[in-house]
Design a protein around this motif. Structure first.
Motif, PDB file in Angstrom:
ATOM      1  N   TYR A  20      29.325  20.925  19.155  1.00 12.85           N
ATOM      2  CA  TYR A  20      28.865  20.107  20.288  1.00 12.85           C
ATOM      3  C   TYR A  20      29.929  19.114  20.757  1.00 12.85           C
ATOM      4  O   TYR A  20      30.564  18.459  19.931  1.00 12.85           O
ATOM      5  CB  TYR A  20      27.620  19.353  19.805  1.00 12.85           C
ATOM      6  CG  TYR A  20      27.172  18.204  20.674  1.00 12.85           C
ATOM      7  CD1 TYR A  20      26.328  18.430  21.752  1.00 12.85           C
ATOM      8  CD2 TYR A  20      27.570  16.895  20.397  1.00 12.85           C
ATOM      9  CE1 TYR A  20      25.901  17.370  22.549  1.00 12.85           C
ATOM     10  CE2 TYR A  20      27.147  15.828  21.179  1.00 12.85           C
ATOM     11  CZ  TYR A  20      26.311  16.077  22.258  1.00 12.85           C
ATOM     12  OH  TYR A  20      25.895  15.031  23.039  1.00 12.85           O
ATOM     13  N   LEU A  39      24.958  28.304  13.114  1.00 14.28           N
ATOM     14  CA  LEU A  39      25.899  27.857  14.140  1.00 14.28           C
ATOM     15  C   LEU A  39      25.461  26.546  14.778  1.00 14.28           C
ATOM     16  O   LEU A  39      26.124  26.040  15.677  1.00 14.28           O
ATOM     17  CB  LEU A  39      26.022  28.930  15.237  1.00 14.28           C
ATOM     18  CG  LEU A  39      26.835  30.164  14.867  1.00 14.28           C
ATOM     19  CD1 LEU A  39      26.719  31.236  15.938  1.00 14.28           C
ATOM     20  CD2 LEU A  39      28.315  29.798  14.673  1.00 14.28           C
ATOM     21  N   ASP A  40      24.332  26.017  14.351  1.00 16.93           N
ATOM     22  CA  ASP A  40      23.774  24.844  15.024  1.00 16.93           C
ATOM     23  C   ASP A  40      24.056  23.545  14.278  1.00 16.93           C
ATOM     24  O   ASP A  40      24.336  23.533  13.079  1.00 16.93           O
ATOM     25  CB  ASP A  40      22.253  25.009  15.175  1.00 16.93           C
ATOM     26  CG  ASP A  40      21.901  26.173  16.095  1.00 16.93           C
ATOM     27  OD1 ASP A  40      22.624  26.372  17.093  1.00 16.93           O
ATOM     28  OD2 ASP A  40      20.922  26.886  15.800  1.00 16.93           O
ATOM     29  N   GLN A  75      27.913  30.998   8.233  1.00 13.92           N
ATOM     30  CA  GLN A  75      28.301  30.196   9.382  1.00 13.92           C
ATOM     31  C   GLN A  75      28.475  28.729   8.986  1.00 13.92           C
ATOM     32  O   GLN A  75      28.160  28.334   7.878  1.00 13.92           O
ATOM     33  CB  GLN A  75      27.303  30.458  10.512  1.00 13.92           C
ATOM     34  CG  GLN A  75      27.511  31.899  11.001  1.00 13.92           C
ATOM     35  CD  GLN A  75      26.463  32.377  11.976  1.00 13.92           C
ATOM     36  OE1 GLN A  75      25.584  31.645  12.374  1.00 13.92           O
ATOM     37  NE2 GLN A  75      26.587  33.623  12.376  1.00 13.92           N
ATOM     38  N   HIS A  88      22.147  25.487  24.904  1.00 12.62           N
ATOM     39  CA  HIS A  88      21.511  26.687  24.370  1.00 12.62           C
ATOM     40  C   HIS A  88      20.083  26.392  23.919  1.00 12.62           C
ATOM     41  O   HIS A  88      19.865  25.901  22.816  1.00 12.62           O
ATOM     42  CB  HIS A  88      22.324  27.248  23.195  1.00 12.62           C
ATOM     43  CG  HIS A  88      23.665  27.744  23.620  1.00 12.62           C
ATOM     44  ND1 HIS A  88      23.853  28.951  24.235  1.00 12.62           N
ATOM     45  CD2 HIS A  88      24.900  27.176  23.541  1.00 12.62           C
ATOM     46  CE1 HIS A  88      25.135  29.127  24.509  1.00 12.62           C
ATOM     47  NE2 HIS A  88      25.791  28.064  24.098  1.00 12.62           N
ATOM     48  N   ASP A 112      27.516  22.276  24.970  1.00 14.79           N
ATOM     49  CA  ASP A 112      27.213  23.367  24.037  1.00 14.79           C
ATOM     50  C   ASP A 112      26.118  22.980  23.041  1.00 14.79           C
ATOM     51  O   ASP A 112      25.984  23.593  21.980  1.00 14.79           O
ATOM     52  CB  ASP A 112      28.473  23.815  23.301  1.00 14.79           C
ATOM     53  CG  ASP A 112      28.274  25.110  22.537  1.00 14.79           C
ATOM     54  OD1 ASP A 112      27.574  26.003  23.049  1.00 14.79           O
ATOM     55  OD2 ASP A 112      28.798  25.219  21.415  1.00 14.79           O
ATOM     56  N   GLU A 150      32.090  28.174  27.268  1.00 18.39           N
ATOM     57  CA  GLU A 150      32.341  27.997  25.838  1.00 18.39           C
ATOM     58  C   GLU A 150      33.624  28.658  25.365  1.00 18.39           C
ATOM     59  O   GLU A 150      33.771  28.986  24.183  1.00 18.39           O
ATOM     60  CB  GLU A 150      31.125  28.478  25.003  1.00 18.39           C
ATOM     61  CG  GLU A 150      31.045  27.757  23.667  1.00 18.39           C
ATOM     62  CD  GLU A 150      29.864  28.162  22.790  1.00 18.39           C
ATOM     63  OE1 GLU A 150      28.776  28.434  23.321  1.00 18.39           O
ATOM     64  OE2 GLU A 150      30.042  28.186  21.563  1.00 18.39           O
ATOM     65  N   HIS A 206      24.938  23.578  19.351  1.00 17.75           N
ATOM     66  CA  HIS A 206      25.869  24.211  18.413  1.00 17.75           C
ATOM     67  C   HIS A 206      26.648  23.183  17.589  1.00 17.75           C
ATOM     68  O   HIS A 206      26.789  22.029  17.993  1.00 17.75           O
ATOM     69  CB  HIS A 206      26.822  25.141  19.159  1.00 17.75           C
ATOM     70  CG  HIS A 206      26.170  26.429  19.603  1.00 17.75           C
ATOM     71  ND1 HIS A 206      26.747  27.303  20.481  1.00 17.75           N
ATOM     72  CD2 HIS A 206      24.971  26.986  19.274  1.00 17.75           C
ATOM     73  CE1 HIS A 206      25.946  28.350  20.675  1.00 17.75           C
ATOM     74  NE2 HIS A 206      24.853  28.171  19.962  1.00 17.75           N
TER      75      HIS A 206
END
Lengths: 352, 352
Positions: free
Chosen positions: A319, A54-55, A48, A13, A313, A241, A316
């Motif tokens: 990962y 989200l990372d 989150q 991403h 991913d 995902e 995120h």
């Protein structure tokens, strides 16, 4: 490093900030963002999982820019470190243009700007990096124009469709598939806000996040029974995902239902599990913690080791590392998972 | 007959016609049905799979009355023929009272009438037949009163909650679980209209019907992460008519998410897969066509052979025969599937 096998990573991403896109946006849309501080609708009600949302917190740039927003940082942290052969960008413009519930012209303008930004700053800057055509598919005809415009770029591998409140098997959207097939693109599907339940969010992020696979199951089912693959026999769909341990259940279930109820959908000419084997691939992330035996039992239940494609991913929070997220599989299978299956599935990679 | 093993059938749909209920209904509700021809809201837009709708055509009575509406016919076609030890009625009043979107008083009155009709005409007429307490749980307090009223009947085994637009893990509904637990009842969960997608029906019945398992997955997830089983440590939930091949995926997925995100739900004290093993059972119907090897791989992935309970789903079109729907399993496992698991799980059967 020479002992590493090539890695094709089907889900990275990269992230555009709105200011990145200004130079690529037409008026009046540019001014709405620049002068009116317009941002896309966002709904997720939860805190989150990390301080970076989200990372991965360690993927945020030293200057505070969001994870995934800088090529050089990504090269260093991901591509060079892991030794990627190919990394496929899937985007992160919150949310996807195809998820906007109004002002489709703005959505289409954003998609166009995003694609131009992506080509100039990523695809043409690193030979390992491939990309995805972003569209505003709720305006089907605008989406087709955008696919016509950039779909022939040699590093554009797929058209992204988000899973939101549209079920993409609906015949209204079939011309999008036709355009993708025509340009040797597959469809990349990635959830956005679902799984909401009757349009309502569950109380907790963990519930929402656990149930993402159910949305993947619904879109696969919807596309198969709406006859997409009889109309577009060369079309591929990468389910991104959503993981893969639900796949045996889905194959058995759809075959069972097809046996019972196929009279309702006479345009579906084959067992759904065969359609899945031909037309769908599933990225491995987020891989559950499986023993080798458990992993192999899933492969055996699917009846093929060619449906899964590795993905990280990145960046995120969840990962998946290529060295730690899967059990220690045999070399043949590893090669398929890590690069052969993906290379064979994306038409533009299949000659490599 | 003596070589047959006992069968506990966890899902038989007996059916009340509105005229059956009139004698059990209070005014003014009786008159609304009798004089105004009121019927419950119905939504399903599809032609259904047989000439008897969702039912086996051969289960319709000679006089045209609906399948499941007559004790003697059911005794002959199902209980005597198969040799059931126990058949558990789960009801069919279209839709469930808990699914009514308004006029909850009528819903509660219907539930009460249905329970009285069920007790008088089924539970007290055949020793093999056990039943379910129907409630209108959208009016939580009315539901609790109804559980208090009939929950102690020795043949009432569970409280039925339909899967519709309510996610039952919501703390508002927890007192319903408390009342069930107090009366040695479990919860029986059965889908009604979901899986609709964002409140919209998919285009085809086969899509809708294929995706029922996703709704089961969502309710299990929702109940676990909303802390139902920490509050009600003796509560059981029978997931009815959703099948079981999704269970390994769900166990892996929830455990993975719990590892990552459990800080959000600190009231959940155990791995979700352990909670599932203790508190959930899944009926086998509609069993996909599995080889013995495939079936055993699911059991192995679940890590227990005590989570599945046989059910026929009589008189629905996709009825599972106890002799033909499952592969030829070893005797120990057969005994567990066909009666031991269910007997152990329903508190009122566990002393048998």
């Amino acid at each position: 490093m020479s002992q590493r096998i090539p890695i094709v990573d089907a889900d990275i991403h990269e992230r555009a900030q709105y200011e990145d896109l200004l130079a690529y946006l037409d008026e009046p849309f540019r001014s709405y963002i620049k002068d009116c501080n317009w941002i896309q609708e966002k709904h997720m009600p939860y805190v989150q999982p990390t301080v970076a949302g989200l990372d991965r917190a360690d993927a945020v740039l030293p200057d505070g820019s969001p994870a995934g927003s800088n090529l050089h940082f990504m090269q260093e942290q991901l591509l060079d470190d892991i030794g990627h052969e190919i990394g496929i960008l899937t985007g992160a413009l919150d949310p996807s243009p195809s998820s906007m519930h109004g002002w489709y012209e703005m959505a289409a303008a954003l998609a166009t700007a995003y694609n131009d930004w992506q080509i100039e700053n990523w695809l043409e800057k690193d030979e390992r990096i491939y990309g995805s055509v972003h569209v505003a598919a709720q305006d089907r005809d605008a989406a087709i124009k955008e696919i016509e415009r950039v779909g022939n770029h040699p590093k554009m591998l797929q058209v992204m469709l988000p899973m939101d409140d549209i079920m993409w098997g609906d015949p209204y959207y079939h011309p999008v598939f036709e355009a993708a097939e025509k340009h040797d693109l597959i469809i990349g599907m990635h959830h956005n806000e679902p799984p909401v339940y009757y349009g309502k969010w569950p109380r907790y992020f963990i519930e929402w996040h656990s149930m993402i696979s159910t949305t993947h199951m619904k879109q696969v089912t919807n596309m198969i029974f709406n006859g997409v693959f009889e109309k577009y026999p060369n079309l591929g769909v990468m389910m991104i995902e959503g993981g893969f341990t639900f796949v045996p259940h889905l194959m058995w279930k759809l075959d069972q239902q097809y046996r019972d109820l196929r009279n309702e959908v006479p345009w579906v000419k084959e067992k759904p599990s065969n359609i899945m084997k031909k037309h769908f691939r599933f990225t491995t992330q987020p891989a559950e913690e499986l023993t080798k035996k458990e992993f192999m039992s899933i492969i055996e239940q699917m009846g093929t080791d060619e449906m899964l494609c590795f993905s990280t991913d990145y960046p995120h929070f969840d990962y998946d590392s290529p060295t730690r997220s899967l059990p220690n599989l045999d070399s043949d299978l590893k090669e398929k998972l890590f690069y052969k299956n993906a290379r064979a599935f994306y038409p533009k990679l299949s000659n490599r």
